[in-house]
Design a protein around this motif. Structure first.
Motif, mmCIF file in Angstrom:
data_model
loop_
_atom_site.group_PDB
_atom_site.id
_atom_site.type_symbol
_atom_site.label_atom_id
_atom_site.label_comp_id
_atom_site.label_asym_id
_atom_site.label_seq_id
_atom_site.Cartn_x
_atom_site.Cartn_y
_atom_site.Cartn_z
ATOM 1 N N MET A 185 0.826 -1.210 0.000
ATOM 2 C CA MET A 185 0.000 0.000 0.000
ATOM 3 C C MET A 185 0.858 1.258 0.000
ATOM 4 O O MET A 185 0.570 2.231 -0.716
ATOM 5 C CB MET A 185 -0.938 0.000 1.207
ATOM 6 N N ALA A 186 1.924 1.256 0.800
ATOM 7 C CA ALA A 186 2.793 2.431 0.863
ATOM 8 C C ALA A 186 3.456 2.704 -0.484
ATOM 9 O O ALA A 186 3.449 3.838 -0.983
ATOM 10 C CB ALA A 186 3.852 2.224 1.952
ATOM 11 N N VAL A 187 4.021 1.662 -1.087
ATOM 12 C CA VAL A 187 4.694 1.833 -2.383
ATOM 13 C C VAL A 187 3.686 2.221 -3.460
ATOM 14 O O VAL A 187 3.952 3.101 -4.296
ATOM 15 C CB VAL A 187 5.436 0.539 -2.767
ATOM 16 N N SER A 188 2.516 1.586 -3.449
ATOM 17 C CA SER A 188 1.491 1.890 -4.455
ATOM 18 C C SER A 188 1.013 3.330 -4.350
ATOM 19 O O SER A 188 0.827 4.019 -5.358
ATOM 20 C CB SER A 188 0.304 0.930 -4.298
ATOM 21 N N ALA A 189 0.793 3.807 -3.120
ATOM 22 C CA ALA A 189 0.318 5.178 -2.925
ATOM 23 C C ALA A 189 1.312 6.183 -3.467
ATOM 24 O O ALA A 189 0.928 7.146 -4.157
ATOM 25 C CB ALA A 189 0.062 5.437 -1.443
ATOM 26 N N TYR A 190 2.598 5.966 -3.177
ATOM 27 C CA TYR A 190 3.602 6.930 -3.639
ATOM 28 C C TYR A 190 3.841 6.820 -5.148
ATOM 29 O O TYR A 190 3.955 7.834 -5.833
ATOM 30 C CB TYR A 190 4.929 6.714 -2.903
ATOM 31 N N ALA A 191 3.877 5.602 -5.653
ATOM 32 C CA ALA A 191 4.271 5.406 -7.053
ATOM 33 C C ALA A 191 3.127 5.620 -8.029
ATOM 34 O O ALA A 191 3.360 6.049 -9.166
ATOM 35 C CB ALA A 191 4.844 3.997 -7.236
ATOM 36 N N ALA A 192 1.882 5.324 -7.612
ATOM 37 C CA ALA A 192 0.798 5.323 -8.598
ATOM 38 C C ALA A 192 -0.467 6.034 -8.145
ATOM 39 O O ALA A 192 -1.451 6.063 -8.889
ATOM 40 C CB ALA A 192 0.464 3.880 -8.990
ATOM 41 N N GLY A 193 -0.512 6.586 -6.934
ATOM 42 C CA GLY A 193 -1.635 7.419 -6.548
ATOM 43 C C GLY A 193 -2.745 6.721 -5.793
ATOM 44 O O GLY A 193 -2.623 5.564 -5.370
ATOM 45 N N ALA A 194 -3.864 7.446 -5.656
ATOM 46 C CA ALA A 194 -4.965 7.003 -4.796
ATOM 47 C C ALA A 194 -5.611 5.715 -5.290
ATOM 48 O O ALA A 194 -5.977 4.848 -4.488
ATOM 49 C CB ALA A 194 -6.003 8.114 -4.688
ATOM 50 N N LEU B 229 -4.751 4.186 5.991
ATOM 51 C CA LEU B 229 -4.791 5.600 6.354
ATOM 52 C C LEU B 229 -3.403 6.248 6.246
ATOM 53 O O LEU B 229 -3.278 7.397 5.831
ATOM 54 C CB LEU B 229 -5.350 5.768 7.766
ATOM 55 N N ALA B 230 -2.340 5.499 6.597
ATOM 56 C CA ALA B 230 -0.988 6.032 6.459
ATOM 57 C C ALA B 230 -0.634 6.296 5.003
ATOM 58 O O ALA B 230 0.200 7.161 4.697
ATOM 59 C CB ALA B 230 0.024 5.065 7.070
ATOM 60 N N GLY B 231 -1.280 5.568 4.093
ATOM 61 C CA GLY B 231 -1.025 5.794 2.669
ATOM 62 C C GLY B 231 -1.336 7.211 2.219
ATOM 63 O O GLY B 231 -0.745 7.704 1.246
ATOM 64 N N PHE B 232 -2.237 7.897 2.927
ATOM 65 C CA PHE B 232 -2.574 9.271 2.543
ATOM 66 C C PHE B 232 -1.404 10.219 2.780
ATOM 67 O O PHE B 232 -1.321 11.275 2.139
ATOM 68 C CB PHE B 232 -3.817 9.733 3.299
ATOM 69 N N VAL B 233 -0.511 9.888 3.704
ATOM 70 C CA VAL B 233 0.690 10.699 3.889
ATOM 71 C C VAL B 233 1.564 10.625 2.635
ATOM 72 O O VAL B 233 2.146 11.626 2.202
ATOM 73 C CB VAL B 233 1.482 10.234 5.124
ATOM 74 N N LEU B 234 1.641 9.441 2.033
ATOM 75 C CA LEU B 234 2.437 9.291 0.817
ATOM 76 C C LEU B 234 1.724 9.907 -0.391
ATOM 77 O O LEU B 234 2.382 10.336 -1.340
ATOM 78 C CB LEU B 234 2.734 7.810 0.591
ATOM 79 N N LEU B 235 0.406 9.959 -0.357
ATOM 80 C CA LEU B 235 -0.310 10.709 -1.397
ATOM 81 C C LEU B 235 0.002 12.201 -1.283
ATOM 82 O O LEU B 235 0.104 12.908 -2.294
ATOM 83 C CB LEU B 235 -1.814 10.473 -1.282
ATOM 84 N N LEU B 236 0.152 12.681 -0.053
ATOM 85 C CA LEU B 236 0.586 14.066 0.146
ATOM 86 C C LEU B 236 1.951 14.305 -0.483
ATOM 87 O O LEU B 236 2.196 15.336 -1.110
ATOM 88 C CB LEU B 236 0.672 14.386 1.641
ATOM 89 N N LEU B 237 2.847 13.342 -0.295
ATOM 90 C CA LEU B 237 4.206 13.473 -0.822
ATOM 91 C C LEU B 237 4.199 13.590 -2.336
ATOM 92 O O LEU B 237 5.093 14.217 -2.918
ATOM 93 C CB LEU B 237 5.041 12.266 -0.382
ATOM 94 N N ASP B 238 3.193 13.020 -2.987
ATOM 95 C CA ASP B 238 3.121 13.024 -4.448
ATOM 96 C C ASP B 238 2.509 14.310 -4.999
ATOM 97 O O ASP B 238 2.493 14.515 -6.211
ATOM 98 C CB ASP B 238 2.309 11.814 -4.923
ATOM 99 N N GLN B 239 2.005 15.191 -4.123
ATOM 100 C CA GLN B 239 1.468 16.471 -4.574
ATOM 101 C C GLN B 239 2.605 17.439 -4.908
ATOM 102 O O GLN B 239 3.760 17.209 -4.537
ATOM 103 C CB GLN B 239 0.569 17.080 -3.491
#
Length: 277
Positions: free
Chosen positions: A80-89, A133-143
Motif C-alpha cells: 500500500m505504501a509503495v502503491s500510494a507513492y508510485a501510482a496514486g490514490a 490511512l498512512a497511505g494518505f501521507v504518501l499521497l501528500l508526498l506526491d502532490q
C-alpha cells in the motif's frame, strides 16, 4: 517526599517529560533526514513505522485471544505504501482491497469457524486503521511541493500535541471524555486548536501561498481529528486494559501511541491540501 521519589513522580499529564522531549526531537530528526534527501527513505520509514504499529496492535489484541494475521498485513502494508507513492490514490485502494483479501484467505486457511471470522475482521480493521490511512501521507508526498506539504502535516500534528499538552497541564479543569481519557480536557483541546491554527495559517501563507482561511481550516480540522484519533485509541486501550500499546518510544509509549492521531488526520489534511493545488 525524598529527592528520589520526587524525580520518579510522573508529570501531571502522566508523561516522563524529558524522555518524551528527547524522543520527540529524535523522531523529528529522523523524519527530516528521511524526507529531504530522497523520497524513497521516507517511504521506507512509513513502512517501518506502520509495521511496528501493526506488531503492537497484534500483541495487544492477543490479550483478548484475537489473533491478527500479521504476515499478510506486513506484506500488504508495504504494498500500500509503495502503491500510494508510485501510482496514486487508485493504486492505494487496489492494494488495500488485495490486502483485505489476503488477510481473510490467510486466516481461513489456518482454520474456519467463529474464531476465524473474528480474527479476520480484526485483521481488516488493522489494515484499514494503519497502512491504508498512512497511505494518505504518501499521497501528500506526491502532490506539488510534496515534501513541504508532508512537513506541514507533521507540524500541524506536533502543534496539536504540544498545544493540548501545555494548555491541559496549565489550565485543564474540565474533562473532555472522563470515561475514555481522564487526562484530556476542554482547555487542552482549546490549546490544540489555537496552536494548530497558528501553524496552519503560517503554512497557508508561507508554504501553500493561499488564503489564511485555508490555514484556519487545517488547524481546526487537525485538532478535531487528532483528538478523535487519540480518544479512539484510548477506548481500545481501556477495553484491552493497557496504559500504552508498547514501550518502544520512552515517554510516548509505543509507535502506535504516536501514530494514532496522525493516521486519522492524514486523509482529511490530504483532501484539504489537494483542494489548494
Amino acid at each position: 517526599m525524598s529527592p528520589v521519589d520526587a524525580q520518579r513522580k510522573p508529570s501531571r499529564a502522566g508523561r516522563n517529560l524529558p524522555a518524551a522531549v528527547a524522543v520527540g526531537v529524535g523522531l523529528l530528526v529522523v523524519f527530516g533526514a528521511s524526507l529531504f534527501f530522497r523520497p524513497e527513505p521516507f517511504v521506507a520509514l512509513v513502512v517501518v513505522a506502520q509495521s511496528a504499529a501493526l506488531w503492537e496492535l497484534r500483541t495487544a489484541f492477543a490479550r483478548r485471544d484475537i489473533h491478527i494475521p500479521l504476515t499478510p498485513l506486513l506484506v500488504g502494508g508495504a504494498g500500500m505504501a509503495v502503491s500510494a507513492y508510485a501510482a496514486g490514490a487508485e493504486a492505494l485502494l487496489v492494494a488495500f482491497v488485495l490486502t483485505v483479501g489476503g488477510v481473510v484467505v490467510w486466516r481461513v486457511l489456518d482454520g474456519s469457524g467463529p474464531r476465524a471470522l473474528r480474527d479476520a475482521a480484526a485483521g481488516v480493521f488493522a489494515a484499514t486503521y494503519l497502512p491504508f490511512l498512512a497511505g494518505f501521507v504518501l499521497l501528500l508526498l506526491d502532490q506539488p511541493d510534496g515534501e513541504l506539504r508532508v512537513v506541514l502535516f507533521v507540524l500541524l500534528a506536533v502543534a496539536n500535541d504540544v498545544g493540548g499538552y501545555a494548555s491541559g497541564v496549565i489550565f485543564g479543569r474540565h474533562p473532555l471524555a472522563r470515561s475514555i481519557s481522564p487526562k484530556k480536557s476542554w482547555e487542552g483541546l482549546a490549546g490544540s486548536v489555537l496552536l494548530a491554527v497558528a501553524v496552519g495559517v503560517a503554512g497557508a501563507l508561507l508554504v501553500l501561498d493561499v488564503s489564511w482561511s485555508w490555514g484556519v481550516a487545517l488547524g481546526v480540522l487537525t485538532a478535531v481529528t487528532a483528538t478523535a484519533g487519540d480518544l479512539a485509541e484510548s477506548l481500545v486501550k481501556r477495553d484491552l486494559e493497557l496504559k500504552d500499546m508498547g514501550t518502544l518510544l520512552p515517554g510516548h509509549g509505543g509507535v502506535l501511541d504516536r501514530l494514532d492521531s496522525l493516521v486519522i488526520t492524514a486523509p482529511f489534511v490530504y483532501l484539504v491540501l489537494a483542494a489548494t493545488v
